[in-house]
Design an enzyme around this catalytic site. Structure first.
Site, PDB file in Angstrom:
ATOM      1  N   TRP A  84       0.835  -1.198   0.000  1.00 50.91           N
ATOM      2  CA  TRP A  84       0.000   0.000   0.000  1.00 50.91           C
ATOM      3  C   TRP A  84       0.876   1.256   0.000  1.00 50.91           C
ATOM      4  O   TRP A  84       1.924   1.280   0.662  1.00 50.91           O
ATOM      5  CB  TRP A  84      -0.909  -0.002   1.222  1.00 50.91           C
ATOM      6  CG  TRP A  84      -2.115  -0.861   1.035  1.00 50.91           C
ATOM      7  CD1 TRP A  84      -2.200  -2.209   1.213  1.00 50.91           C
ATOM      8  CD2 TRP A  84      -3.402  -0.426   0.604  1.00 50.91           C
ATOM      9  NE1 TRP A  84      -3.462  -2.647   0.919  1.00 50.91           N
ATOM     10  CE2 TRP A  84      -4.234  -1.570   0.545  1.00 50.91           C
ATOM     11  CE3 TRP A  84      -3.945   0.816   0.269  1.00 50.91           C
ATOM     12  CZ2 TRP A  84      -5.567  -1.512   0.161  1.00 50.91           C
ATOM     13  CZ3 TRP A  84      -5.283   0.874  -0.109  1.00 50.91           C
ATOM     14  CH2 TRP A  84      -6.078  -0.274  -0.161  1.00 50.91           C
TER      15      TRP A  84
ATOM     16  N   HIS B 168      -0.712  -6.045   5.542  1.00 56.01           N
ATOM     17  CA  HIS B 168      -1.611  -6.072   4.387  1.00 56.01           C
ATOM     18  C   HIS B 168      -0.842  -6.175   3.070  1.00 56.01           C
ATOM     19  O   HIS B 168      -1.383  -5.889   2.002  1.00 56.01           O
ATOM     20  CB  HIS B 168      -2.508  -4.833   4.388  1.00 56.01           C
ATOM     21  CG  HIS B 168      -3.412  -4.772   5.575  1.00 56.01           C
ATOM     22  ND1 HIS B 168      -4.689  -5.276   5.573  1.00 56.01           N
ATOM     23  CD2 HIS B 168      -3.198  -4.300   6.834  1.00 56.01           C
ATOM     24  CE1 HIS B 168      -5.235  -5.110   6.769  1.00 56.01           C
ATOM     25  NE2 HIS B 168      -4.351  -4.513   7.548  1.00 56.01           N
TER      26      HIS B 168
ATOM     27  N   HIS C 294      -3.265 -11.942   2.025  1.00 55.98           N
ATOM     28  CA  HIS C 294      -3.479 -11.812   3.467  1.00 55.98           C
ATOM     29  C   HIS C 294      -4.961 -11.901   3.814  1.00 55.98           C
ATOM     30  O   HIS C 294      -5.830 -11.764   2.949  1.00 55.98           O
ATOM     31  CB  HIS C 294      -2.920 -10.476   3.975  1.00 55.98           C
ATOM     32  CG  HIS C 294      -3.614  -9.286   3.397  1.00 55.98           C
ATOM     33  ND1 HIS C 294      -3.306  -8.772   2.155  1.00 55.98           N
ATOM     34  CD2 HIS C 294      -4.637  -8.505   3.869  1.00 55.98           C
ATOM     35  CE1 HIS C 294      -4.079  -7.735   1.896  1.00 55.98           C
ATOM     36  NE2 HIS C 294      -4.911  -7.552   2.913  1.00 55.98           N
TER      37      HIS C 294
ATOM     38  N   ASP D 162      -7.756 -10.095   6.262  1.00 58.07           N
ATOM     39  CA  ASP D 162      -8.095  -9.002   7.182  1.00 58.07           C
ATOM     40  C   ASP D 162      -8.787  -9.582   8.414  1.00 58.07           C
ATOM     41  O   ASP D 162      -9.774 -10.315   8.284  1.00 58.07           O
ATOM     42  CB  ASP D 162      -9.062  -8.017   6.520  1.00 58.07           C
ATOM     43  CG  ASP D 162      -8.399  -7.114   5.510  1.00 58.07           C
ATOM     44  OD1 ASP D 162      -7.167  -7.173   5.369  1.00 58.07           O
ATOM     45  OD2 ASP D 162      -9.128  -6.343   4.853  1.00 58.07           O
TER      46      ASP D 162
ATOM     47  N   HIS E  20      -9.221  -4.940  11.904  1.00 56.00           N
ATOM     48  CA  HIS E  20      -8.820  -3.987  10.868  1.00 56.00           C
ATOM     49  C   HIS E  20      -9.879  -2.907  10.652  1.00 56.00           C
ATOM     50  O   HIS E  20      -9.553  -1.748  10.375  1.00 56.00           O
ATOM     51  CB  HIS E  20      -8.555  -4.740   9.563  1.00 56.00           C
ATOM     52  CG  HIS E  20      -8.192  -3.884   8.405  1.00 56.00           C
ATOM     53  ND1 HIS E  20      -7.214  -2.915   8.467  1.00 56.00           N
ATOM     54  CD2 HIS E  20      -8.670  -3.845   7.122  1.00 56.00           C
ATOM     55  CE1 HIS E  20      -7.102  -2.321   7.290  1.00 56.00           C
ATOM     56  NE2 HIS E  20      -7.982  -2.861   6.463  1.00 56.00           N
TER      57      HIS E  20
ATOM     58  N   HIS F   8     -16.183  -3.259   3.654  1.00 63.89           N
ATOM     59  CA  HIS F   8     -15.699  -3.839   4.912  1.00 63.89           C
ATOM     60  C   HIS F   8     -16.770  -3.762   6.002  1.00 63.89           C
ATOM     61  O   HIS F   8     -16.918  -4.696   6.800  1.00 63.89           O
ATOM     62  CB  HIS F   8     -14.429  -3.124   5.381  1.00 63.89           C
ATOM     63  CG  HIS F   8     -13.190  -3.529   4.646  1.00 63.89           C
ATOM     64  ND1 HIS F   8     -12.904  -3.088   3.380  1.00 63.89           N
ATOM     65  CD2 HIS F   8     -12.150  -4.339   5.008  1.00 63.89           C
ATOM     66  CE1 HIS F   8     -11.747  -3.590   2.985  1.00 63.89           C
ATOM     67  NE2 HIS F   8     -11.270  -4.360   3.949  1.00 63.89           N
TER      68      HIS F   8
ATOM     69  N   GLU G  88      -7.582 -11.070   0.727  1.00 64.23           N
ATOM     70  CA  GLU G  88      -7.254 -10.100  -0.319  1.00 64.23           C
ATOM     71  C   GLU G  88      -5.898 -10.426  -0.929  1.00 64.23           C
ATOM     72  O   GLU G  88      -5.054 -11.055  -0.295  1.00 64.23           O
ATOM     73  CB  GLU G  88      -7.245  -8.682   0.260  1.00 64.23           C
ATOM     74  CG  GLU G  88      -8.626  -8.231   0.737  1.00 64.23           C
ATOM     75  CD  GLU G  88      -8.616  -6.962   1.559  1.00 64.23           C
ATOM     76  OE1 GLU G  88      -9.667  -6.293   1.591  1.00 64.23           O
ATOM     77  OE2 GLU G  88      -7.579  -6.637   2.191  1.00 64.23           O
TER      78      GLU G  88
END
EC number: 3.5.1.9
Length: 209
Positions: free
Chosen positions: A18, A48, A52, A54, A58, A160, A172
C-alpha cells in the site's frame, strides 16, 4: 491425487505494498560457515502486503485480532467466480448468482493478469450490496485478487462494514490467473499473531474429486 493451485503472492523485497507503507524485507542473522552450522533469518512485512486475511480488528476497534479469529471460515468448499468484466467495482449485475448457491466461501477474480510488479491504484472493488447479498445467502468468507474490497481512497469502507455486519471474513491479494472458475476446497489460514489487524496467509485451492 487432487490437483493443488497455490494462489498466494510470493513475498520478496519488490512485492507491491500500500502507498506509504514500508517494503517487505528479509535479513540474515547468521549464515552457514566456519563456526556456524545454520542459516537463520528474520523478516519484516506490512500485515496487508501480499496475500493476506483481514481480521475484524482492521475495521472495528472491538473486532477480533488474527490470533482470535475462528479458523473454520478459512477452510472448506468455495466457489471461484470470474468477474473480469466488472469495471471499477463488482456490482450485483456482474455476478452469476447461480454460481453462489450453497457456497460458504466465494472468491472473485477481477484481473486478467495479476500485477505482480507494481502497485495498482485502480483495482476493482466490491459493492456493499454485493457483500450484503452474499451474507444473506450464507457466505462466510469473501476473497478477491484485488488489494482490497474497497477503493484505495475510500474513507467509509462500505464493503468492509458490510462484511462486519454479516460477520464474514476477508481474503485479499489472491492470485487467481491460472484457476478456472468453479468449485474447490480452500485452505488459507491466518497466522496466530496476537493483536494483529491482518495476517499473511498461504492460500491454496484443491480440486474437488
Amino acid at each position: 491425487m487432487s490437483r493443488i493451485w497455490d494462489i498466494s503472492q510470493p513475498l520478496h523485497a519488490a512485492v507491491p505494498v500500500w502507498p506509504g507503507e514500508p517494503a517487505f524485507s528479509l535479513h540474515s542473522h547468521a549464515v552457514i560457515g566456519e563456526g556456524c552450522p545454520v542459516n537463520v533469518g528474520g523478516m519484516f512485512t506490512p500485515l496487508h502486503a501480499g496475500t493476506h486475511g483481514d481480521a475484524p480488528l482492521h475495521y472495528s476497534n472491538d473486532g477480533a485480532s488474527s490470533a482470535d479469529c475462528e479458523l473454520a471460515p478459512y477452510i472448506g468448499p468455495c466457489a471461484l467466480i470470474d468477474v473480469r468484466h466488472a469495471r471499477g467495482r463488482v456490482e450485483i449485475g456482474d455476478i452469476d448468482w447461480s454460481c453462489v448457491d450453497g457456497a460458504e466461501r466465494v472468491l472473485l477474480r477481477t484481473y486478467e493478469q495479476f500485477p505482480h510488479e507494481k502497485w495498482d491504484s485502480d483495482f476493482t472493488a466490491v459493492a456493499a450490496d454485493v457483500i450484503e447479498r452474499f451474507g444473506a445467502m450464507g457466505v462466510r468468507l469473501i476473497g478477491t485478487d484485488a488489494a482490497s474490497l474497497d477503493p484505495e481512497q475510500s474513507k467509509t469502507l462500505d464493503a468492509h462494514q458490510a462484511v462486519k455486519a454479516a460477520d464474514m471474513r476477508i481474503l485479499e491479494g489472491l492470485v487467481l490467473d491460472d484457476v478456472p472458475p468453479g468449485r474447490y476446497e480452500l485452505i488459507a489460514l491466518p497466522l496466530r499473531i496476537v493483536g494483529a489487524d491482518a495476517s499473511p496467509v498461504r492460500a491454496i485451492l484443491r480440486e474437488i474429486a
